[in-house]
Design a protein around this motif. Sequence first.
Motif, PDB file in Angstrom:
ATOM      1  N   ASN A 119       0.627  -0.679   0.136  1.00  0.00           N
ATOM      2  CA  ASN A 119      -0.074   0.118   0.118  1.00  0.00           C
ATOM      3  C   ASN A 119       1.014   0.933  -0.009  1.00  0.00           C
ATOM      4  O   ASN A 119       1.541   1.639   0.756  1.00  0.00           O
ATOM      5  N   TRP A 120       1.101   2.074  -1.133  1.00  0.00           N
ATOM      6  CA  TRP A 120       2.324   2.941  -1.295  1.00  0.00           C
ATOM      7  C   TRP A 120       1.485   4.127  -1.098  1.00  0.00           C
ATOM      8  O   TRP A 120       0.783   4.392  -1.090  1.00  0.00           O
ATOM      9  N   GLY A 121       2.422   5.048  -0.539  1.00  0.00           N
ATOM     10  CA  GLY A 121       1.802   6.009   0.800  1.00  0.00           C
ATOM     11  C   GLY A 121       2.252   7.445  -0.226  1.00  0.00           C
ATOM     12  O   GLY A 121       3.083   6.891  -1.313  1.00  0.00           O
ATOM     13  N   ASP A 123      -8.013   6.535   2.205  1.00  0.00           N
ATOM     14  CA  ASP A 123      -7.107   6.807   3.136  1.00  0.00           C
ATOM     15  C   ASP A 123      -6.853   8.148   3.518  1.00  0.00           C
ATOM     16  O   ASP A 123      -5.713   8.716   3.234  1.00  0.00           O
ATOM     17  N   GLN A 140      -4.580  11.177   5.122  1.00  0.00           N
ATOM     18  CA  GLN A 140      -3.029  11.445   6.149  1.00  0.00           C
ATOM     19  C   GLN A 140      -3.753  13.002   6.764  1.00  0.00           C
ATOM     20  O   GLN A 140      -3.556  13.495   5.996  1.00  0.00           O
ATOM     21  N   GLN A 173      -1.557  -4.534   4.499  1.00  0.00           N
ATOM     22  CA  GLN A 173      -1.726  -3.336   3.932  1.00  0.00           C
ATOM     23  C   GLN A 173      -1.085  -2.152   5.018  1.00  0.00           C
ATOM     24  O   GLN A 173      -2.228  -0.992   4.319  1.00  0.00           O
ATOM     25  N   GLU A 214       0.347   1.389   5.168  1.00  0.00           N
ATOM     26  CA  GLU A 214       0.938   2.897   4.279  1.00  0.00           C
ATOM     27  C   GLU A 214       2.284   2.358   4.486  1.00  0.00           C
ATOM     28  O   GLU A 214       3.231   2.515   5.230  1.00  0.00           O
ATOM     29  N   ASN A 216       5.788   4.116   3.290  1.00  0.00           N
ATOM     30  CA  ASN A 216       6.222   5.284   3.119  1.00  0.00           C
ATOM     31  C   ASN A 216       7.913   5.768   3.518  1.00  0.00           C
ATOM     32  O   ASN A 216       8.142   4.688   3.447  1.00  0.00           O
TER      33      ASN A 216
END
Length: 309
Positions: A45-47, A80, A82, A183, A185, A187
């Motif tokens: 789950n790439w940030g 999602d 931030q 999953q 994130e 980052n």
Amino acid sequence: MKNSSDNLSNQTTSSKLTKIRFIMTGFSLFLLVVSLGLVAFKGFNWGLDFTGGVVAEVRVDAALQADQIKAHLDQELSQDVQVMKGSDSGQWIIRYSHDGELDTGIAEQLAPISQNVQVDSHSIVGPQVGQEMVEQGSLAIIACLLLIMVYLSMRFDWRLASGALIALMTDVVIVLGVFSLLQIEFNLTVLAALLAVLGYSLNDSIIIADRVRELMRMRPNGQTEPIINEAVKATFSRTLVTSGTTLVTVSSLWLLAGDSLQGFSIALFVGIVCGTSSSIALGVTLPQLFGLKPADYIPQSLDIEENYS
């Protein structure tokens, strides 16, 4: 009679420790395979650091809390979001993904929950920057592993070096597998945690490997299995205290630092647990399976007369 009883007790304890080491090694290798499968088929789950997105600094009513803003925007934007606290009261930094166009409607999205909404800044991070971050981060980890391999090969026997390096790579892959499974994130802070895990795991493995090498030099006619078990027992208290105090610190960071450092804390926590177990099991059990023995550390004398003849 007492000496034979003590020797029998020591042999029983050593055999139990060997069994535990082999079980932990097998479990670590199993987790390694599972983690590789998760990374290959489920991905991350790439940030926003890697995928690109919108970063907005906004001012809203001071009474609003981060969880209220996040819950509202998660529903409005269907993703999602931030939400991080800014420097002033009522100031928030909001990060979310975008569809390729700069969305300037964040004020309208926040209007239902705040009477006063002011957008201080609104910028976009493109996917090209994210791609550069992925490449640079991957190169950093590869360079780190190569330098570690060179260092271990120069300091230790190739079997001890390979055991420490495989344990090191296993720790990193298991951390990646946890992030892929849950999953969470991924980052730049998580990438920094991976590099920290590399250093921590390496330190543990080197201390135990150094003790194994020292004992084998002292007992050139000894057996490999009891020597490795003695090295593990001699360094166990130090490993336990170091890992325990570090885990307390990381756990406090996980619980109290907030969402912005959650991924960093989880990566360190999993990495420390895996690094501790792999250094006392995988890192010394693999060299034993590779045929490491005390006779390898007996100095070889050179027959000078024979060389000159």
